[in-house]
Design a protein around this motif. Structure first.
Motif, short mmCIF file in Angstrom:
data_model
loop_
_atom_site.label_atom_id
_atom_site.label_comp_id
_atom_site.label_asym_id
_atom_site.label_seq_id
_atom_site.Cartn_x
_atom_site.Cartn_y
_atom_site.Cartn_z
N ILE A 35 1.33 -1.36 0.30
CA ILE A 35 -0.22 0.15 -0.04
C ILE A 35 0.68 1.34 0.16
N LEU A 36 2.03 0.85 0.65
CA LEU A 36 3.07 2.26 0.93
C LEU A 36 3.93 2.56 -0.67
N ALA A 37 3.86 1.14 -1.01
CA ALA A 37 5.05 1.42 -2.10
C ALA A 37 4.17 2.11 -3.50
N LEU A 38 2.61 1.35 -3.57
CA LEU A 38 1.45 1.92 -4.37
C LEU A 38 0.72 3.49 -3.95
N SER A 39 0.96 3.75 -2.79
CA SER A 39 1.29 5.45 -3.26
C SER A 39 1.85 6.03 -2.87
N GLU A 40 3.25 5.27 -2.90
CA GLU A 40 4.54 6.51 -2.75
C GLU A 40 4.48 7.13 -4.74
N GLN A 41 4.40 5.87 -5.50
CA GLN A 41 4.22 5.15 -6.87
C GLN A 41 3.16 6.35 -7.42
N SER A 42 2.02 6.45 -6.41
CA SER A 42 0.88 7.48 -7.41
C SER A 42 1.36 9.34 -7.20
N ILE A 43 2.55 9.39 -5.70
CA ILE A 43 2.61 10.70 -5.51
C ILE A 43 3.83 11.19 -6.35
N VAL A 44 4.81 10.22 -6.72
CA VAL A 44 5.60 10.00 -7.55
C VAL A 44 4.95 10.82 -9.32
N ASN A 45 4.09 9.87 -9.82
CA ASN A 45 3.46 10.82 -11.08
C ASN A 45 3.13 12.06 -10.94
N ILE A 46 2.30 12.15 -9.77
CA ILE A 46 1.67 13.36 -9.91
C ILE A 46 3.45 14.54 -9.92
N GLU A 47 4.64 14.26 -9.40
CA GLU A 47 4.88 15.32 -9.18
C GLU A 47 6.15 14.86 -11.00
N GLN A 48 5.44 14.04 -11.55
CA GLN A 48 6.60 14.48 -12.87
C GLN A 48 4.83 14.58 -13.69
N ALA A 49 4.08 14.66 -13.20
CA ALA A 49 3.39 15.76 -14.22
C ALA A 49 2.98 16.85 -14.01
N ASN A 50 3.85 16.94 -12.37
CA ASN A 50 3.49 18.65 -11.90
C ASN A 50 4.64 19.46 -13.13
N ARG A 51 6.06 18.82 -13.41
CA ARG A 51 6.52 19.32 -14.46
C ARG A 51 6.37 19.54 -15.10
N HIS A 52 4.96 19.40 -16.13
CA HIS A 52 4.86 19.66 -17.30
C HIS A 52 4.02 21.19 -17.17
N ILE A 53 3.73 21.31 -16.65
CA ILE A 53 2.22 22.45 -16.07
C ILE A 53 3.22 23.57 -16.35
N ALA A 54 3.13 24.62 -16.81
CA ALA A 54 3.83 25.38 -17.02
C ALA A 54 3.02 27.39 -15.76
N ASN A 55 1.78 26.73 -15.50
CA ASN A 55 0.88 27.74 -15.05
C ASN A 55 1.32 28.04 -13.53
N ARG A 56 1.87 28.68 -12.57
CA ARG A 56 2.03 28.52 -11.99
C ARG A 56 1.54 28.11 -9.97
N GLU A 57 0.62 29.46 -10.27
CA GLU A 57 -0.85 28.77 -9.88
C GLU A 57 -0.64 27.32 -9.56
N LEU A 58 -1.31 27.40 -10.52
CA LEU A 58 -1.44 25.37 -10.64
C LEU A 58 -0.17 24.40 -9.90
N SER A 59 0.70 24.58 -10.46
CA SER A 59 2.08 23.98 -9.95
C SER A 59 2.06 24.18 -8.03
N ALA A 60 1.37 25.02 -8.11
CA ALA A 60 1.78 25.31 -6.77
C ALA A 60 1.16 24.65 -5.25
N TYR A 61 -0.26 24.83 -5.88
CA TYR A 61 -1.31 23.95 -5.74
C TYR A 61 -0.64 22.59 -5.92
N LEU A 62 -0.15 21.66 -6.78
CA LEU A 62 -0.12 20.42 -6.93
C LEU A 62 1.02 19.79 -6.00
#
Length: 277
Positions: free
Chosen positions: A149-176
């Motif tokens: 469960i912890l490993a899968l949860s961390e994988q989801s967090i890492v995926n969110i971090e990677q997606a965040n790198r592709h978002i140029a809007n600073r306000e949205l990126s700050a929320y993420l």
């Protein structure tokens, strides 16, 4: 267009840095020797040179994949199964091929060839490093189900971090960034208090997974279209997610029961209403 170009450049740089270019270049002299043996009609020499060439080429492929695994592993604290040590295998294979190549192809002496092989292996290790060997940080968590469960949860967090790198809007990126921080706080709290994992199971499975899916879809969509309404809708969703994450994290810290039924329904309704789901 600048965002797309930047993302493409980042992917290219990552691929370039993870590829063992020096080993690919190192294999070229053996390729030349292979064709030279073929041109001279020396079958045995051709087979030996060709074998050494493909061995060095294989070590380059293993080293490249091992470097990618190492980068992947360093992003995670919770790993159920460590990847095979491809970097070490690559260095050993390179040394063996260098020994055979210098002895049987270049005609060096046995001791010179052994020294050459050892130098190739040691040089590979010094230049590219070793596979990641640090232990996973599961802390007091012992049972396999909780670790998964912890490993899968961390994988989801890492995926969110990677997606965040592709978002140029600073306000949205700050929320993420804030959502990522809160998510990691929840996971770290569970590591220190594994008895709370059953209580947080649905939060990790349902809410964190749904959040990852929404964010990845937006990151993929906003690269194709430039729509202010889409960013506004996504901002509303992120505000809702951020609020729920903070609330659930506080409940976890205060030993209160997670109550996600209403929160998950609100998120689903909001995503449908905003045209994101």
């Amino acid at each position: 267009m600048p965002v797309k170009y930047r993302e493409k450049t980042q992917r290219t740089l990552l691929k370039f840095h993870s590829t063992a270019w020096l080993l690919y270049l190192y294999s070229m002299p053996f390729l030349v020797a292979t064709f030279a043996q073929l041109a001279q009609g020396k079958l045995i020499g051709f087979l030996i040179s060709g074998g050494v060439f493909f061995g060095v080429l294989l070590s380059a492929v293993w080293m490249s994949n091992g470097r990618k695994n190492k980068f992947h592993y360093r992003q995670r604290k919770f790993v159920i199964k460590k990847p095979f040590p491809l970097m070490m295998l690559s260095s050993l294979t390179l040394g063996a091929c260098s020994l055979l190549g210098s002895w049987l192809v270049a005609g060096m002496g046995m001791f010179e060839s052994i020294a050459y092989g050892l130098a190739a292996s040691v040089g590979s290790v010094l230049w590219y490093g070793m596979d990641e060997v640090s232990a996973s940080s599961f802390g007091a968590v012992k049972d396999q189900d909780s670790k998964e469960i912890l490993a899968l949860s961390e994988q989801s967090i890492v995926n969110i971090e990677q997606a965040n790198r592709h978002i140029a809007n600073r306000e949205l990126s700050a929320y993420l960034t804030k959502i990522i921080k809160t998510s990691r706080e929840v996971v770290n709290t569970l590591v220190n208090h594994p008895e709370k994992i059953p209580q947080a199971r649905r939060f990790l499975h349902s809410y964190l997974g749904a959040t990852e899916s929404v964010i990845k879809r937006y990151a993929d969509t906003h690269k194709l279209v430039d729509d202010e309404s889409l960013e506004k809708n996504f901002k509303n969703v992120l505000q809702n997610i951020d609020s729920v994450f903070e609330e659930q994290n506080q409940k976890l810290l205060e030993n209160q029961v997670f109550d996600l039924d209403v929160d998950i329904e609100v998120l689903n309704t909001l995503m449908e209403k905003q045209g994101i789901n």
